[in-house]
Design a protein around this motif. Structure first.
Motif, PDB file in Angstrom:
ATOM      1  N   ARG A  23      27.030   7.837  30.124  1.00 22.38           N
ATOM      2  CA  ARG A  23      28.229   7.281  29.364  1.00 22.38           C
ATOM      3  C   ARG A  23      29.297   6.689  30.479  1.00 22.38           C
ATOM      4  N   GLN A  25      19.319   7.450  28.030  1.00 20.28           N
ATOM      5  CA  GLN A  25      20.509   6.697  27.029  1.00 20.28           C
ATOM      6  C   GLN A  25      21.513   6.238  27.951  1.00 20.28           C
ATOM      7  N   ASN A  38      25.261   4.359  27.728  1.00 20.48           N
ATOM      8  CA  ASN A  38      26.491   3.996  26.713  1.00 20.48           C
ATOM      9  C   ASN A  38      27.499   3.407  27.609  1.00 20.48           C
ATOM     10  N   GLU A  77      31.401   1.568  27.771  1.00 28.75           N
ATOM     11  CA  GLU A  77      32.512   1.042  27.165  1.00 28.75           C
ATOM     12  C   GLU A  77      33.511   0.440  28.110  1.00 28.75           C
ATOM     13  N   ASN A 103      23.360   0.871  25.322  1.00 30.24           N
ATOM     14  CA  ASN A 103      24.488   0.316  24.209  1.00 30.24           C
ATOM     15  C   ASN A 103      25.590  -0.029  25.343  1.00 30.24           C
ATOM     16  N   ASP A 104      25.930  -1.367  25.280  1.00 33.45           N
ATOM     17  CA  ASP A 104      27.037  -1.861  26.045  1.00 33.45           C
ATOM     18  C   ASP A 104      28.281  -2.597  25.257  1.00 33.45           C
TER      19      ASP A 104
END
Length: 206
Positions: A160, A175, A177, A179, A195-196
């Motif tokens: 992340r 995974q 991620n 942000e 997940n962007d």
């Protein structure tokens, strides 16, 4: 009475001879003391010559080139092994740090410019600094909150990035991620869930 003048003459001559003898004795006594000697007692002994200066001691090779202490020249710091439930915070900037995770443990990088090498399997690595370089073998989750960091991990369950302009690579990841902004993420094996929620990020297989 005719011999009286002759007697006076003899007496006069004797007186003259006596006077002359007295003058001669006085002159000899005055010149009896040699020039340069002491009047009372003996002459002082001549001063002893000054001792020659001792030769300077030769400097030993050890004094000329003393080896530098290893503790002063090294910036590498050995850290204890992190077992499950243990945590290590890195707060010394620009240090080279090596850590070993024994099936768990959490690492927080708080200072800038650290070079961190982690062997073994860790629970979590959090990077809140900038300009940090991290190389890790295996971790459950890597969180990158600061900017301009470089992270390389062989195997990560989750990756992340909330910071910006980071360069991240995982040989195998489950995974991803994102942000933050402007992050460059690459991965090798696996089919990670992505997940962007940021902007200007790049994710590619490498």
């Amino acid at each position: 009475m005719k011999h009286q003048p002759a007697l006076r003459t003899v007496v006069g001559l004797a007186a003259v001879v006596f006077l002359m003898s007295g003058c001669t004795a006085t002159a000899t006594t005055d010149t009896a003391t040699p020039i340069g000697s002491a009047v009372n007692g003996s002459a002082p002994a001549p001063a002893a010559p000054a001792p020659a200066p001792a030769p300077a001691a030769a400097e030993s090779p050890a004094a000329l080139a003393a080896p530098a202490s290893s503790t002063q020249s090294s910036t590498a710091f050995a850290q204890p092994i992190l077992s499950p439930g243990r945590e290590r915070k890195l707060t010394l900037a620009d240090a080279d740090v090596e850590l070993v995770c024994d099936g768990g443990g959490k690492i927080e990088v708080l200072a800038n410019g650290i070079t961190l090498t982690v062997t073994g399997h860790c629970q979590e690595i959090d990077i809140l600094s900038s300009g940090t370089t991290v190389r890790a073998e295996s971790v459950n989750e890597i969180d990158v909150d600061g900017p301009r960091n470089t992270v390389t991990v062989e195997k990560a369950a989750g990756l992340r990035a909330e910071g910006s302009n980071n360069t991240l690579h995982a040989d195998e990841v489950g995974q991803i991620n994102l942000e933050g902004q402007g992050n460059q993420v690459t991965f090798g094996a696996g089919n990670p869930r992505i997940n962007d929620e940021g902007s200007g990020n790049s994710i590619s297989v490498k």
